[in-house]
Write a protein that holds these residues in place. Structure first.
Motif, short mmCIF file in Angstrom:
data_model
loop_
_atom_site.label_atom_id
_atom_site.label_comp_id
_atom_site.label_asym_id
_atom_site.label_seq_id
_atom_site.Cartn_x
_atom_site.Cartn_y
_atom_site.Cartn_z
N ALA A 99 0.84 -1.20 0.00
CA ALA A 99 0.00 0.00 0.00
C ALA A 99 0.87 1.25 0.00
CB ALA A 99 -0.92 -0.01 1.22
N ARG A 100 1.90 1.24 0.83
CA ARG A 100 2.81 2.39 0.87
C ARG A 100 3.57 2.53 -0.44
NH1 ARG A 100 7.77 3.02 5.22
NH2 ARG A 100 8.58 5.01 4.43
N LEU A 101 3.97 1.40 -1.02
CA LEU A 101 4.70 1.42 -2.30
C LEU A 101 3.86 2.08 -3.39
CD1 LEU A 101 6.99 0.45 -4.24
CD2 LEU A 101 5.72 -1.71 -4.42
N TYR A 102 2.63 1.62 -3.57
CA TYR A 102 1.78 2.15 -4.65
C TYR A 102 1.31 3.57 -4.34
CZ TYR A 102 1.67 -2.36 -6.97
OH TYR A 102 2.03 -3.50 -7.65
N ARG A 103 1.12 3.89 -3.06
CA ARG A 103 0.74 5.26 -2.70
C ARG A 103 1.84 6.23 -3.10
NH1 ARG A 103 -4.04 6.66 -1.44
NH2 ARG A 103 -4.23 5.09 0.22
N THR A 104 3.07 5.87 -2.82
CA THR A 104 4.20 6.75 -3.14
C THR A 104 4.40 6.85 -4.64
OG1 THR A 104 5.24 6.04 -1.07
CG2 THR A 104 6.62 7.22 -2.64
N LEU A 105 4.33 5.71 -5.33
CA LEU A 105 4.49 5.73 -6.79
C LEU A 105 3.40 6.58 -7.45
CD1 LEU A 105 5.42 2.01 -7.60
CD2 LEU A 105 6.85 4.03 -7.96
N ALA A 136 10.57 7.56 -10.33
CA ALA A 136 9.65 7.35 -9.21
C ALA A 136 9.94 6.04 -8.49
CB ALA A 136 8.22 7.37 -9.73
N MET A 137 10.25 4.99 -9.25
CA MET A 137 10.55 3.70 -8.64
C MET A 137 11.85 3.76 -7.83
SD MET A 137 9.45 0.99 -11.64
CE MET A 137 9.70 -0.45 -10.58
N MET A 185 -2.65 3.35 -9.50
CA MET A 185 -1.79 3.03 -8.37
C MET A 185 -2.38 3.58 -7.06
SD MET A 185 2.12 3.36 -9.69
CE MET A 185 2.82 2.08 -10.76
N GLU A 186 -2.98 4.75 -7.13
CA GLU A 186 -3.61 5.29 -5.94
C GLU A 186 -4.85 4.47 -5.56
OE1 GLU A 186 -4.34 9.40 -6.71
OE2 GLU A 186 -2.23 9.97 -6.49
N ARG A 187 -5.56 3.94 -6.54
CA ARG A 187 -6.69 3.07 -6.25
C ARG A 187 -6.22 1.77 -5.60
NH1 ARG A 187 -11.06 3.28 -11.26
NH2 ARG A 187 -11.43 5.54 -11.21
N ILE A 188 -5.10 1.25 -6.08
CA ILE A 188 -4.54 0.03 -5.47
C ILE A 188 -4.17 0.29 -4.02
CG2 ILE A 188 -2.56 -1.54 -5.53
CD1 ILE A 188 -2.51 -1.15 -8.58
N ALA A 189 -3.55 1.45 -3.77
CA ALA A 189 -3.18 1.79 -2.40
C ALA A 189 -4.42 1.94 -1.52
CB ALA A 189 -2.36 3.08 -2.38
N ASP A 190 -5.46 2.56 -2.05
CA ASP A 190 -6.71 2.68 -1.28
C ASP A 190 -7.30 1.31 -0.94
OD1 ASP A 190 -6.60 5.44 -1.33
OD2 ASP A 190 -7.85 5.63 -3.12
N PHE A 191 -7.27 0.41 -1.92
CA PHE A 191 -7.79 -0.93 -1.70
C PHE A 191 -6.98 -1.65 -0.61
CE2 PHE A 191 -7.49 -5.49 -2.63
CZ PHE A 191 -8.82 -5.86 -2.57
N TYR A 192 -5.66 -1.53 -0.68
CA TYR A 192 -4.81 -2.18 0.32
C TYR A 192 -5.02 -1.56 1.70
CZ TYR A 192 -2.10 -4.73 -3.23
OH TYR A 192 -1.71 -5.58 -4.22
#
Length: 394
Positions: free
Chosen positions: A263-269, A282-283, A342-349
Motif C-alpha cells: 500500500a505504501r509502495l503504490y501510494r508513493t508511486l 519514481a521507482m 496506483m492510488e486506487r490500489i493503495a486505497d484498496f490495500y
C-alpha cells in the motif's frame, strides 16, 4: 544527528548551542543563517551536557501554512517570509532564513530545500522540483499533504491497535516475574519442612523456590536480560530488519505485513507519477523509502522496467502485487492513467489493512487476557494447593 556548536552570536557573545542536522555542512548553514559565526563544531556526545533539544520541525504544519499562503496569491518568497516572521519564538528561524537565502540568490524552492536534507526528504524535494517545471507547486504541496495524511492515518491505526496488547504483555510480564521471583520463593520456604504433596504441586514450588533463593542474582539477571533483548529488538535497526524478515516468512501475518508495505509502495508511486516524475525515477525514489527487505525485488523490477517490460508484468513477477493490483495495473497501462490506478490500489490495500487490524485487535486482546490470566491463575493455584493439602482439604 545532533551537533554541539560554539558560536559568536550577533551580540558578539560566545555561546554553546545544539543543532540537529544530517551533516556538518548543514549544521554550519543553520548557524550562518541565524547571523552567527561558528567557532567550533563537533558531534554531540552522550557524556556532554546538552542544552534543551530543539522542537522538531513540523513539516505537516509547514505544508498547510505554505499552501494557504500560496492559495491566497502570495509568491513563494513572500510566503516563506511570512512563515519566518510567524515563528515568533525563533525555534526554526534558521530553516526559514536558509530557504530565503537560497530563493533570493535565484535558486528554485526545491534547490533551497535540498540544502536542508534533515528537514525535507528526497521524496518531497523531487516532487516539488517536478512541479516547478509546470508551475503547479501549490497542487504538489496539496498532493503531498494528502499523501502524508493517508500514511499517518494507517500508521495511527496500527499504533492504536498495538498499544493495548503491548500494555497487556508488559503488565503480564511484570506480574508473572514478581510472582515467580519474589512471592513463590517465600511461599516455598514455608513448605520445606512439610515434604512433597500427593499431587506434586508443592514439589515444583519447593524446587523452583529453592533455585531462586540460591541463585537470586542469576534469576533476576535473566529477567533483566530478557527485557533488554526485547527492547533491543524494538530499537535496533539491524535486529528489527531481521525480525521483519522472519515476520514476512510467517504464513498469515507475513501476508498482511506485505500488503501494508505494498500500500505504501503504490501510494508513493502514484503521488510521484501524478507530480510528473518518470516511472523509473519514481521507482528509484520509492525504493529508498521502503524497508530494506524489499530493495532486492525493487532493484530487479526497476531493471526490468528499464528494459522495456510492462509494469504490470514486472510487479507480478517479483511478487510486488496481488491479483487485484495486477488487474488495475493492466487497466492503467491500457488507458494511460497509471498514476490513478496506483492510488486506487493503495486505497484498496489500506481498506483491507484497516479491516484486518480491526479484526485482529478484537481477537488478540481477549486471547492475551485469557492467556495471562491462565498463567497467573496456575501460579496462584500452585501456591495455595499445598496449603489445602496440608489441611486435608483436598
Amino acid at each position: 544527528m545532533q551537533f554541539r556548536a560554539k558560536i559568536l552570536n550577533q551580540r558578539m557573545a560566545v555561546e554553546h548551542v545544539d543543532v540537529d542536522a544530517s551533516s556538518e555542512a548543514e549544521a554550519r548553514r543553520f548557524v550562518a543563517a541565524s547571523g552567527a559565526r561558528v567557532l567550533d563544531l563537533r558531534p554531540a556526545r552522550a557524556g556532554l551536557k546538552r542544552a534543551p533539544r530543539q522542537k522538531k520541525f513540523n513539516l505537516s504544519v509547514f505544508n498547510q501554512q505554505l499552501h494557504s499562503l500560496l492559495d491566497a496569491g502570495q509568491t513563494v518568497v513572500e510566503a516563506i517570509e511570512v512563515l519566518g516572521q510567524n515563528d515568533r519564538r525563533g525555534r526554526h528561524r534558521a530553516i526559514y532564513d536558509t530557504l530565503l537565502q537560497g530563493l533570493r540568490q535565484g535558486n528554485q524552492l526545491s534547490d533551497a530545500m535540498a540544502t536542508l536534507p534533515s528537514v525535507f526528504s528526497p521524496l518531497y524535494i523531487a516532487m516539488v522540483r517536478a512541479s516547478e517545471t509546470t508551475g503547479t507547486v501549490r497542487a504538489a504541496i496539496r498532493r503531498f499533504m494528502l499523501y502524508q495524511r493517508q500514511i499517518d492515518e494507517i500508521r495511527g491505526k496500527i499504533s492504536a491497535a498495538a498499544t493495548y496488547p503491548a500494555i497487556l504483555l508488559s503488565v503480564g510480564f511484570l506480574v508473572i516475574s514478581f510472582l515467580l521471583l519474589y512471592v513463590l520463593p517465600r511461599f516455598s520456604a514455608v513448605y520445606d519442612d512439610a515434604g512433597p504433596s500427593r499431587h506434586g504441586e508443592a514439589g515444583f514450588v519447593q524446587l523452583w523456590g529453592s533455585f531462586v533463593r540460591n541463585n537470586t542474582m542469576l534469576a533476576w539477571s535473566s529477567v533483566i536480560v530478557f527485557a533488554a533483548a526485547v527492547l533491543a529488538l524494538v530499537l535496533h535497526p539491524a535486529l528489527r530488519a531481521m525480525a521483519y524478515r522472519k515476520l514476512l516468512a510467517l504464513p498469515w501475518i507475513g501476508e498482511r505485513v506485505l500488503v501494508l508495505q505494498l500500500a505504501r509502495l503504490y501510494r508513493t508511486l502514484g503521488m510521484l507519477l501524478r507530480s510528473g516524475i518518470s516511472v523509473l525515477s519514481a521507482m528509484r525514489m520509492t525504493q529508498a523509502s521502503m524497508p530494506i527487505t524489499m530493495h532486492a525485488d525493487l532493484t530487479a523490477a526497476i531493471l526490468a522496467v528499464s528494459e522495456g517490460q510492462a509494469m504490470s508484468t514486472v510487479m507480478s513477477e517479483y511478487k510486488l502485487s496481488t491479483e487485484v493490483a495486477q488487474r488495475l495495473l493492466l487497466a492503467g497501462e491500457s488507458s494511460g492513467n497509471l498514476d490513478e490506478m496506483m492510488e486506487r490500489i493503495a486505497d484498496f490495500y489500506d481498506e483491507e489493512t484497516a479491516m484486518w487490524i480491526d479484526t485482529a485487535g478484537r481477537l488478540i486482546e481477549p486471547i492475551l487476557m485469557l492467556a495471562i490470566g491462565a498463567v497467573v491463575g496456575a501460579i496462584v493455584l500452585m501456591l495455595y494447593s499445598p496449603i489445602f493439602d496440608l489441611a486435608n482439604i483436598v
